[in-house]
Design an enzyme around this catalytic site. Structure first.
Site, mmCIF file in Angstrom:
data_model
loop_
_atom_site.group_PDB
_atom_site.id
_atom_site.type_symbol
_atom_site.label_atom_id
_atom_site.label_comp_id
_atom_site.label_asym_id
_atom_site.label_seq_id
_atom_site.Cartn_x
_atom_site.Cartn_y
_atom_site.Cartn_z
ATOM 1 N N GLY A 275 0.824 -1.193 0.000
ATOM 2 C CA GLY A 275 0.000 0.000 0.000
ATOM 3 C C GLY A 275 0.861 1.246 0.000
ATOM 4 O O GLY A 275 0.590 2.202 -0.724
ATOM 5 N N MET A 277 5.056 2.862 1.668
ATOM 6 C CA MET A 277 6.296 2.642 2.411
ATOM 7 C C MET A 277 6.794 3.967 2.951
ATOM 8 O O MET A 277 6.848 4.973 2.245
ATOM 9 C CB MET A 277 7.358 2.005 1.502
ATOM 10 C CG MET A 277 8.710 1.807 2.159
ATOM 11 S SD MET A 277 8.615 0.698 3.569
ATOM 12 C CE MET A 277 10.141 1.124 4.404
ATOM 13 N N ASN A 279 9.443 5.687 3.630
ATOM 14 C CA ASN A 279 10.762 6.273 3.427
ATOM 15 C C ASN A 279 10.763 7.726 3.886
ATOM 16 O O ASN A 279 9.992 8.540 3.380
ATOM 17 C CB ASN A 279 11.133 6.235 1.939
ATOM 18 C CG ASN A 279 10.828 4.901 1.309
ATOM 19 O OD1 ASN A 279 11.295 3.867 1.753
ATOM 20 N ND2 ASN A 279 10.028 4.931 0.260
ATOM 21 N N GLU A 310 1.681 6.105 7.283
ATOM 22 C CA GLU A 310 3.077 6.319 6.864
ATOM 23 C C GLU A 310 3.680 7.541 7.557
ATOM 24 O O GLU A 310 4.869 7.542 7.896
ATOM 25 C CB GLU A 310 3.148 6.486 5.344
ATOM 26 C CG GLU A 310 2.577 5.324 4.545
ATOM 27 C CD GLU A 310 3.101 3.965 4.975
ATOM 28 O OE1 GLU A 310 4.286 3.866 5.353
ATOM 29 O OE2 GLU A 310 2.316 2.998 4.951
#
Length: 829
Positions: A275, A277, A279, A310
């Site tokens: 879905g 990430m 980062n 996230e």
């Protein structure tokens, strides 16, 4: 200098073990990476050169660097070339100077990916543009650059990327300089230099390049940007950055630790395995969150949840990183909890906990009843095991347990503990014990006992009410607790509803042991419905007394509280999957109460009903007819109409009676590409559409997504099973999205009898599938081709009598358990 090629690039080789990671952590003191990636030739080449210069000191003269590249062309230690020793995805370093700072420079050639791992490369057929993006968790940084690829070895990264002039070039930190490239792979290239990062784990580094388009806004002095490929510009809507800004407000106040990553970019990419990430500074999202077709409120709420999930990682996971993957839950469970909690507190999507109870917890309960279930805090011996634990336990069960913890210690105490945790471990790696120590400063509750009970056990408890009534009064209410492992303490609410489905009492109960008597229930009016875990504060399967079940079937829609209905729907599906309630009863309840249900709950209920029809019940046209009738009654333009349209396509495609005219009616009325492809897949499986019509649709939807859909739909005809079975097994031939589309063709509606001839062959080629494909693709293939036949049960046992890779064993055991449950429920109807 010798150029050495990697002798073993399969996913099984060189899987870093926990013991190796501990030894390497003890041996080295890591300082920095200087990275240079030259992707200027990405439009024509399938590989790219990379230089990784690593500065560190070591107490161990013999070390290895992780690298899943194609070649190593140079290794230099302290500026002096040394012999290249590269095999099994590792570069071995010998006779290193001890106790002093050293620099190791490694030059290599890495491969672009089509599987969503490492540096993924795709060409958009809409305009011919090439795009790159990275995905590196848990251990795929080594696919791009040589590194010490484990989460606790953080370093400062100095990154430069050479790319075609005019491209967007992105990494974790802001761009600081761009100039004409020298000695690039291709002409007309620029080299982009980025600001140095704070201390960062390798799996959190992030890179993207291509002619992406961008939208921007600011939050205080931080630039917020959202990127997409040029052909998707029209779908990059303003709500994305609005939610991003709202999330920044929430986490700034909740965590009281300033956002630590300088900029906040969100990039939406196709052919993505996940879905999203987290980062830092460059968050990656699946492009399906850019809605090409009309989206329901539930879909937008889901996107909001993911954006905020996230964002919470910028602190939980990025600022403070787990030392090893056994604490994977420490970041994912928290982010799952925070995604819902912040949605409720900071956005218009205040129904987030209802969506969680009605959708995500289904995933948790399913995963936790498999033979491969594991404690939330799991033993992770190597990174291949870590890949397998990105599952419903780590995410949804962990978040459920955290919700119980917040209910247990109090919301303010919980957030106060997290603030201490960030201050104490900023830019470092930590364990759950570190978090527990921070939380203990803000509560008198026994958190050690809590963590043992909830984090080190497996499987869900089952809570059953034992209700005794005389006349119209309760004489005794007890709650029975059962578990395959051991029962846990539960703090929950039990709601009592009258005949009009109004709550007249909510009891706050601490459940401990196998039988808990609820004294405060005695003397209360006997309920028409007794609901355990109202408010969804704990994690357990809950059951109903017979009176309550009958009330639910008759009057579920009359309950005003969506969260109560969410708990009920999830509990009904658990009863059905466990074979304790007839599947037909579940389907009938869905049909009776669908029209008035909230979109998020209706989405899951319709999906479960179709699964029950396909897997548990005798073949019949009744369900398709009833869904069609509900669709005709629904108001066009509403979420309910859209959800019933999707359900009707699935039902009509699977019905034994001709549904072609009705499918055609949906197609004639549809403009959304996703709806049109779904109808065409159903028609192709029924041999009710021509190849010319599919070709015309491909021209109509001239996009990367449309091309992947066409690949599968054009092979959904009954006579294509052999072709598809062979196509998907060809290593490297298709992207992850294309593999998914082909597997959907293999399992197209009404295909079960057509796939049966491949059952024995599946087990014959299974080893080869696992060996020849990256683990993400191999996982898809095994699950997608596994035969739903009784013979597969014994064939799986036979296959697993020999030693097999741990990850493959897990996938097969889960497939086998799904099969056994399906047969058990079906035969028990």
């Amino acid at each position: 200098m010798t150029v050495m090629s990697n002798s073993n690039s399969s996913h099984q080789a060189g899987s870093l073990t926990h013991a190796e990671a501990i030894a390497r952590t003890q041996a080295i003191d890591l300082s920095s990476y200087h990275l240079h990636l030259d992707v200027s030739g990405a439009q024509d080449n399938l590989t790219f050169p990379v230089t990784s210069r690593i500065t560190f000191s070591t107490q161990e003269p013999e070390l290895f660097v992780d690298y899943l590249g194609e070649q190593v062309t140079k290794v230099a230690v302290q500026g002096e070339d040394v012999e290249v020793d590269f095999h099994d995805n590792r570069i071995y370093l010998h006779e290193l100077p001890e106790g002093e700072e050293i620099t190791v420079e490694i030059q290599g050639v890495s491969a672009f990916s089509r599987t969503g791992q490492g540096m993924h490369r795709m060409v958009d057929n809409a305009d011919g543009n090439t795009y790159l993006y990275s995905h590196l968790e848990p251990s795929d940084a080594r696919r791009i650059f040589p590194c010490f690829d484990q989460p606790d070895l953080k370093a400062v990264f100095y990154t430069t990327i050479t790319a075609p002039e005019g491209w967007q070039v992105l990494s974790n930190q802001p761009e600081v300089r761009r100039q004409a490239a020298e000695n690039a792979t291709a002409a007309n290239a620029v080299t982009v230099e980025f600001n140095e990062t704070p201390l960062l784990s390798t799996y959190l580094t992030s890179f993207a390049a291509g002619p992406y388009i961008v939208k921007t806004r600011t939050w205080r002095d931080i630039e917020l940007r959202a990127f997409a490929r040029a052909s998707m510009e029209g779908y990059l809507d303003d709500e994305i950055l609005e939610i991003t800004a709202q999330g920044m407000d929430f986490f700034d106040e909740a965590y009281k630790f300033p956002y630590p990553w300088g900029k906040y970019d969100s990039i939406f990419v196709p052919e993505y395995n996940l879905g999203a990430m987290e980062n830092p500074g460059l968050v990656t999202f699946t492009e399906t969150y850019l809605f090409r077709s009309r989206a329901t409120r539930a879909q937008r709420a889901g996107r909001t949840n993911t954006i905020l999930h996230e964002m919470s990682h910028m602190w939980f996971g990025d600022l403070v990183t787990p030392q090893w993957w056994d604490d994977l839950w420490l970041k994912e469970s928290f982010a799952e909890f925070m995604g819902a909690d912040s949605s409720v507190e900071a956005t218009a999507y205040t129904e987030a906990w209802t969506n969680f109870a009605g959708q995500r917890k289904n995933w948790a309960y399913l995963q936790d009843q498999l033979p491969t279930t594991h404690p939330i805090k799991a033993d992770i011996p190597d990174v291949d095991a870590a890949r397998q634990n990105f599952d419903g336990i780590t995410y949804a069960k962990g978040a459920s347990v955290l919700k119980q913890l917040v209910h247990y210690v109090g919301r303010e105490n919980f957030y106060a503990g997290t603030r201490d945790y960030f201050r104490n471990h900023a830019f470092a790696a930590a364990t759950f014990d570190d978090l527990l120590s921070a939380l203990k400063q803000h509560t008198d509750r026994d958190l050690d006992a809590w963590s043992t009970a909830w984090l080190k056990t497996w499987g869900p408890d089952t809570l059953t009410p034992e209700l005794h009534v005389e006349g119209d009064k309760i004489t005794e209410l007890a709650i029975l607790a059962e578990a395959e492992d051991r029962t846990r303490p539960h703090r929950l609410n039990a709601a009592l509803f009258d005949a009009s489905l109004h709550k007249y009492a909510v009891l706050d109960i601490d459940v401990a042991g196998p039988r808990t008597i609820v004294d405060e229930a005695s003397g209360l009016q006997a309920p028409a419905l007794l609901l355990l875990n109202d408010g969804d504060h704990t994690y357990a399967k809950v059951r109903f007394d017979e009176t309550s079940l009958q009330t639910i079937q008759d009057k579920l829609s009359d309950i005003d509280d969506e969260l109560s209905r969410a708990v009920i729907w999830t509990s009904l599906w658990n009863l059905t999957r466990d074979g304790e309630w007839p599947a037909q009863n579940y389907v009938d309840t869905v049909l009776k109460h669908a029209v008035g249900e909230a979109p998020s709950l209706l989405t899951t209920a319709l999906s479960n009903a179709q699964f029950a029809v396909n897997h548990y019940l005798p073949e019949s046209p009744d369900y398709a007819t009833q869904i069609w009738e509900l669709l005709q009654q629904a108001e066009k333009g509403t979420d309910t109409h859209l959800l019933l349209t999707r359900a009707a396509i699935n039902a009509l495609g699977s019905t034994p009676e001709p549904g072609n005219d009705r499918l055609r009616a949906v197609l004639d009325d549809a403009t959304d590409p996703d709806i049109r492809w779904a109808v065409l897949r159903a028609l192709a499986a029924r041999e009710a559409v021509s190849q010319e019509e599919l070709d015309a649709e491909k021209e109509r939807d001239n996009t990367l997504t449309g091309a992947a859909a066409y690949l599968g739909v054009s092979r959904s005809f009954p006579g294509c099973k052999r072709e598809v079975f062979d196509m998907v097994r060809e290593p490297g031939a298709y992207s992850n999205a294309e593999v998914d589309s082909l597997l959907a063709a293999f399992n197209a509606p009404r295909s079960k009898h057509l796939t049966e001839p491949f059952a024995e062959e599946f087990f014959q080629v299974l080893d080869k599938i696992w060996q020849e494909h990256p683990i993400e693709i191999a996982n898809r293939l095994v699950r997608g081709l596994y035969p739903e036949l009784e013979m597969a049960d014994a064939a799986t046992d036979e296959f697993l009598r020999e030693e097999r890779p741990r990850a493959l064993r897990r996938v097969l055991l889960e497939c086998q358990d799904h099969l056994r449950r399906t047969l058990r429920v079906k035969n028990g109807q």
